[in-house]
Design a protein around this motif. Structure first.
Motif, short mmCIF file in Angstrom:
data_model
loop_
_atom_site.label_atom_id
_atom_site.label_comp_id
_atom_site.label_asym_id
_atom_site.label_seq_id
_atom_site.Cartn_x
_atom_site.Cartn_y
_atom_site.Cartn_z
N THR A 1 9.09 29.48 -34.74
CA THR A 1 8.96 30.57 -35.72
C THR A 1 9.90 30.42 -36.90
O THR A 1 9.80 31.17 -37.86
CB THR A 1 9.21 31.94 -35.05
N SER A 2 10.78 29.43 -36.84
CA SER A 2 11.74 29.22 -37.93
C SER A 2 11.09 28.44 -39.06
O SER A 2 10.43 27.42 -38.81
CB SER A 2 12.95 28.44 -37.42
N PRO A 3 11.26 28.89 -40.30
CA PRO A 3 10.68 28.15 -41.42
C PRO A 3 11.36 26.80 -41.66
O PRO A 3 10.79 25.93 -42.29
CB PRO A 3 10.87 29.09 -42.61
N LYS A 4 12.58 26.63 -41.11
CA LYS A 4 13.32 25.39 -41.35
C LYS A 4 13.03 24.29 -40.33
O LYS A 4 13.39 23.15 -40.55
CB LYS A 4 14.83 25.67 -41.35
N SER A 5 12.43 24.64 -39.21
CA SER A 5 12.15 23.66 -38.16
C SER A 5 13.40 22.89 -37.75
O SER A 5 13.46 21.66 -37.84
CB SER A 5 11.04 22.69 -38.58
N GLU A 6 14.41 23.61 -37.29
CA GLU A 6 15.67 23.02 -36.85
C GLU A 6 15.49 22.27 -35.53
O GLU A 6 14.64 22.64 -34.72
CB GLU A 6 16.72 24.13 -36.64
N PRO A 7 16.32 21.25 -35.30
CA PRO A 7 16.27 20.57 -34.00
C PRO A 7 16.71 21.53 -32.89
O PRO A 7 17.53 22.41 -33.10
CB PRO A 7 17.27 19.42 -34.14
N ILE A 8 16.18 21.31 -31.70
CA ILE A 8 16.50 22.21 -30.59
C ILE A 8 17.99 22.20 -30.27
O ILE A 8 18.55 23.22 -29.88
CB ILE A 8 15.63 21.92 -29.35
N GLY A 9 18.65 21.08 -30.44
CA GLY A 9 20.09 21.02 -30.19
C GLY A 9 20.86 22.00 -31.06
O GLY A 9 21.79 22.66 -30.60
N LYS A 10 20.48 22.11 -32.31
CA LYS A 10 21.15 23.04 -33.21
C LYS A 10 20.83 24.49 -32.83
O LYS A 10 21.70 25.37 -32.87
CB LYS A 10 20.73 22.77 -34.65
N ILE A 11 19.60 24.74 -32.43
CA ILE A 11 19.20 26.10 -32.06
C ILE A 11 19.95 26.57 -30.82
O ILE A 11 20.44 27.71 -30.78
CB ILE A 11 17.68 26.17 -31.85
N VAL A 12 20.09 25.72 -29.79
CA VAL A 12 20.79 26.17 -28.59
C VAL A 12 22.26 26.42 -28.88
O VAL A 12 22.88 27.27 -28.23
CB VAL A 12 20.60 25.21 -27.39
N GLN A 13 22.81 25.73 -29.86
CA GLN A 13 24.19 26.03 -30.28
C GLN A 13 24.24 27.39 -30.96
O GLN A 13 25.12 28.21 -30.66
CB GLN A 13 24.69 24.98 -31.27
N GLU A 14 23.32 27.64 -31.90
CA GLU A 14 23.30 28.91 -32.63
C GLU A 14 23.07 30.10 -31.70
O GLU A 14 23.60 31.18 -31.93
CB GLU A 14 22.23 28.87 -33.72
N LEU A 15 22.29 29.89 -30.65
CA LEU A 15 22.05 30.96 -29.68
C LEU A 15 23.22 31.13 -28.72
O LEU A 15 23.22 32.05 -27.90
CB LEU A 15 20.76 30.69 -28.91
N GLY A 16 24.19 30.23 -28.78
CA GLY A 16 25.38 30.33 -27.92
C GLY A 16 25.18 29.78 -26.52
O GLY A 16 26.00 30.02 -25.65
N PHE A 17 24.11 29.02 -26.30
CA PHE A 17 23.85 28.47 -24.98
C PHE A 17 24.72 27.26 -24.68
O PHE A 17 25.10 27.03 -23.54
CB PHE A 17 22.38 28.08 -24.82
#
Length: 117
Positions: A57-73
């Motif tokens: 759903t992100s318009p930037k299409s971030e890598p999953i590694g970056k997303i799990v960091q941003e989510l604090g996982f």
């Protein structure tokens, strides 16, 4: 020479289908990063599902590694280590079968000890 996969099937520790799954992973070289993180026990399936939803759903299409960091996982260091480990390509069938949860490390070691050096 008897192959590792044949031995673990003969022992009844895995099915031929499980062996086929592991061999497919071995031939492909790497897993998707989210799946790799789950198999390493670093994330639970719901973490990956949430991260993938955010990614889709992100318009930037971030890598999953970056997303799990941003989510604090995971912390950045953990993601970097996992990425290096994934890129190193753990392509030994015994390691893949352990990662998949089809055999234990002890079973892998027992079979490895029966193979000719």
């Amino acid at each position: 020479m008897v192959r590792f996969g044949e031995l673990v099937v003969q022992e009844g520790w895995i099915s031929p289908d499980q062996l086929s799954e592991a061999l497919t992973i071995q031939q492909n070289g790497t897993l998707r990063f989210g799946e790799f993180l789950m198999r390493q026990g670093m994330l639970q399936p719901f973490h990956v599902e949430l991260a993938l939803t955010v990614q889709k759903t992100s318009p930037k299409s971030e890598p999953i590694g970056k997303i799990v960091q941003e989510l604090g996982f995971l912390q950045k260091r953990q993601v970097e280590q996992a990425a290096q480990f994934q890129q190193a390509g753990r392509n030994l069938l015994g390691e893949i079968l352990v990662d998949l949860g089809h055999i234990t490390p002890e079973q892998r070691d027992l079979i490895s000890g029966r193979l000719p050096a």
